[in-house]
Design a protein around this motif. Structure first.
Motif, mmCIF file in Angstrom:
data_model
loop_
_atom_site.group_PDB
_atom_site.id
_atom_site.type_symbol
_atom_site.label_atom_id
_atom_site.label_comp_id
_atom_site.label_asym_id
_atom_site.label_seq_id
_atom_site.Cartn_x
_atom_site.Cartn_y
_atom_site.Cartn_z
ATOM 1 N N VAL A 75 0.789 -1.163 -0.188
ATOM 2 C CA VAL A 75 -0.031 0.001 0.116
ATOM 3 C C VAL A 75 0.794 1.284 0.089
ATOM 4 O O VAL A 75 0.691 2.279 0.448
ATOM 5 C CB VAL A 75 -0.889 0.081 1.169
ATOM 6 N N ARG B 150 -0.445 4.594 -8.542
ATOM 7 C CA ARG B 150 -1.556 5.810 -9.173
ATOM 8 C C ARG B 150 -2.882 5.631 -8.192
ATOM 9 O O ARG B 150 -3.580 6.608 -8.210
ATOM 10 C CB ARG B 150 -1.710 5.846 -10.344
ATOM 11 N N TYR B 151 -3.247 4.260 -7.951
ATOM 12 C CA TYR B 151 -4.588 3.774 -7.625
ATOM 13 C C TYR B 151 -4.482 3.230 -6.256
ATOM 14 O O TYR B 151 -3.725 2.346 -5.950
ATOM 15 C CB TYR B 151 -5.330 2.965 -8.523
ATOM 16 N N LEU B 152 -5.640 3.341 -5.478
ATOM 17 C CA LEU B 152 -5.856 2.541 -4.360
ATOM 18 C C LEU B 152 -7.078 1.496 -4.646
ATOM 19 O O LEU B 152 -7.998 2.115 -5.430
ATOM 20 C CB LEU B 152 -6.492 3.477 -3.264
ATOM 21 N N TYR B 153 -6.678 0.348 -4.408
ATOM 22 C CA TYR B 153 -7.390 -0.866 -4.784
ATOM 23 C C TYR B 153 -8.212 -1.348 -3.567
ATOM 24 O O TYR B 153 -7.347 -1.591 -2.497
ATOM 25 C CB TYR B 153 -6.848 -1.894 -5.668
ATOM 26 N N ILE C 201 -11.671 4.628 -5.048
ATOM 27 C CA ILE C 201 -11.190 3.439 -4.773
ATOM 28 C C ILE C 201 -11.719 2.490 -5.825
ATOM 29 O O ILE C 201 -12.621 2.509 -6.593
ATOM 30 C CB ILE C 201 -11.365 2.729 -3.345
ATOM 31 N N GLN D 248 -4.839 -2.636 -1.431
ATOM 32 C CA GLN D 248 -3.537 -2.559 -2.362
ATOM 33 C C GLN D 248 -3.537 -1.103 -3.075
ATOM 34 O O GLN D 248 -4.392 -0.858 -3.415
ATOM 35 C CB GLN D 248 -3.464 -3.695 -3.090
ATOM 36 N N THR D 249 -2.235 -0.809 -3.240
ATOM 37 C CA THR D 249 -2.013 0.259 -4.441
ATOM 38 C C THR D 249 -1.346 -0.016 -5.355
ATOM 39 O O THR D 249 -0.629 -1.213 -5.239
ATOM 40 C CB THR D 249 -1.389 1.491 -3.508
ATOM 41 N N VAL E 23 1.217 8.468 -0.961
ATOM 42 C CA VAL E 23 0.052 7.265 -1.281
ATOM 43 C C VAL E 23 -0.064 6.545 0.299
ATOM 44 O O VAL E 23 -1.065 6.302 0.493
ATOM 45 C CB VAL E 23 0.894 6.260 -2.238
ATOM 46 N N VAL F 6 -3.857 6.355 2.034
ATOM 47 C CA VAL F 6 -4.390 5.182 2.544
ATOM 48 C C VAL F 6 -5.089 5.239 3.992
ATOM 49 O O VAL F 6 -5.999 4.762 4.456
ATOM 50 C CB VAL F 6 -3.260 3.862 2.521
#
Length: 393
Positions: A281, A285-288, A316, A342-343, A367, A371
């Motif tokens: 994490v 570019r993204y948080l999942y 997200i 996860q990122t 990042v 989170v």
């Protein structure tokens, strides 16, 4: 770096990666990382508890991945002679991750690791939400060339697509149709090339990296750092209607052993809980959130927890683990509501997975903090919702 100018989470990642380094399950370095976490928790007023974890060490040679390449090569030559068998090739490959997980769980647990758990001070009668991150690190992938590493990470996707072509041709042959000999030769050559290259790469990887472990900044000092920052925050501002647990697991990379031990503990003690896992994490570019795991008979994570994450952070995105797994999985297996964060979303981050390049330089402070802020909002939503404890899958 000046520790006074960086976030709490990044300070923890820096300390774990640069002062301790690679942390194989059961090693002295893993124990030092657990000690570091315990000392931080005690300084914030927690009373952390150590839980012994028995785990199965990684084997010297694991044949299942090599078998994938062998099956693809054999299917290329059996395409015309045994089409009723080769037609099932993609489904066999989709089953292999599930078989692999079963075999990993079946190995004798002869080595020792440990978990560390601490709780906020609320009464045990209130709902429990466990925030979880693993401490240990994985053996490295030895391929240093960026392009070769990229191909290796995409190998199973390439193999699966090749297998679908072979299966389609088998299906057509079963019904009495034929293909031009030149076309069959090309498909065979591609299948042999893909399968053979994967066999060689996996053999090299298995025999060359036995004693080389990743520094594990992204995977998973980032998760540990985030959970520690949250533990510090909630030591001063604990939720009113929710008890938080901060779980740091060992032996995740050997087969999710630490999470399995704690999940069984919750069931045996009759403790109703839900779990939010943090794994990788610290960059991207993204948080999942992980929506499901597995290709055949996929295992879904908690719908309620995922909905609360979407409310906490509308940006997200869902993610499907078709090959990987994580510490959320044992909890789901024991019918405990769980999900995972996860990122990612950038090639540079994906290429450090289980690699010696997974160093502090990969980690992006903004990042980590994104989170942390998402989870603060999530916890606030959880304590005032009917959430997921009744979600017994």
């Amino acid at each position: 770096m000046d520790d006074q100018t960086i976030s709490s989470a990044l300070q923890h990642v820096q300390a774990i990666v640069e002062k301790i380094g690679p942390r194989p399950a059961g090693s002295e370095a893993e124990r030092k990382a657990i000690d570091y976490v315990r000392d931080r928790l005690i300084s914030w007023g927690y009373a952390p508890q150590v839980q012994e974890v028995s785990f199965a060490p990684l084997p010297l040679f694991y044949p299942l991945n090599v078998l994938v390449g062998v099956l693809l090569v054999v299917s290329a030559f059996a395409l015309e002679e045994l089409p009723r068998l080769t037609i099932w090739l993609p489904f066999i490959f989709m089953l292999i991750p599930r078989v692999s997980k079963y075999l990993i769980r079946s190995r004798p647990t002869i080595a020792k690791s440990q978990n560390l758990i601490a709780y906020t001070s609320q009464d045990e009668s209130v709902p429990l939400l466990v925030l979880c991150a693993h401490v240990d690190t994985a053996r490295t992938i030895v391929l240093r060339n960026r392009m070769l590493r990229k191909l290796y990470f995409r190998a199973m996707t390439i193999i699966q697509r090749t297998a679908f072509v072979v299966a389609f041709m088998s299906f057509v042959i079963v019904f009495g149709f034929t293909f031009p000999p030149g076309f069959i030769w090309v498909v065979r050559a591609i299948a042999v090339l893909v399968g053979g290259a994967y066999i060689l790469a996996d053999l090299l990887n298995q025999f060359a990296h036995r004693n080389i472990y990743s520094p594990g900044a992204y995977d998973n000092a980032s998760g540990v750092g985030v959970v520690l920052e949250l533990a510090e925050y909630f030591s001063n501002l604990p939720p009113n209607r929710l008890r938080l647990g901060f779980l740091f697991t060992g032996a995740e990379e050997t087969g999710l052993h630490g999470a399995d031990v704690f999940a069984r503990y919750l069931v045996e003690k009759g403790i109703e809980a839900a779990v939010l896992n943090f794994d990788m994490v610290g960059a991207g570019r993204y948080l999942y959130y992980v929506e499901r795991e597995g290709s055949i008979f996929p295992q879904s994570t908690s719908r309620e927890l995922n909905q609360l994450l979407r409310t906490a952070n509308p940006d997200i995105k869902p993610f499907w683990y078709t090959l990987r797994s994580g510490d959320f999985s044992p909890f789901l297996r024991y019918k405990i509501p769980a999900t995972s964060l996860q990122t990612g979303g950038s090639e540079s981050v994906e290429l450090v997975y289980h690699n010696v390049d997974d160093t502090l330089a990969v980690i992006e402070e903004h990042v980590l903090e994104a989170v942390v802020e998402t989870v603060k909002k999530f916890v606030e939503l959880v304590q005032y919702s009917d959430w997921a404890i009744a979600d017994k899958r």
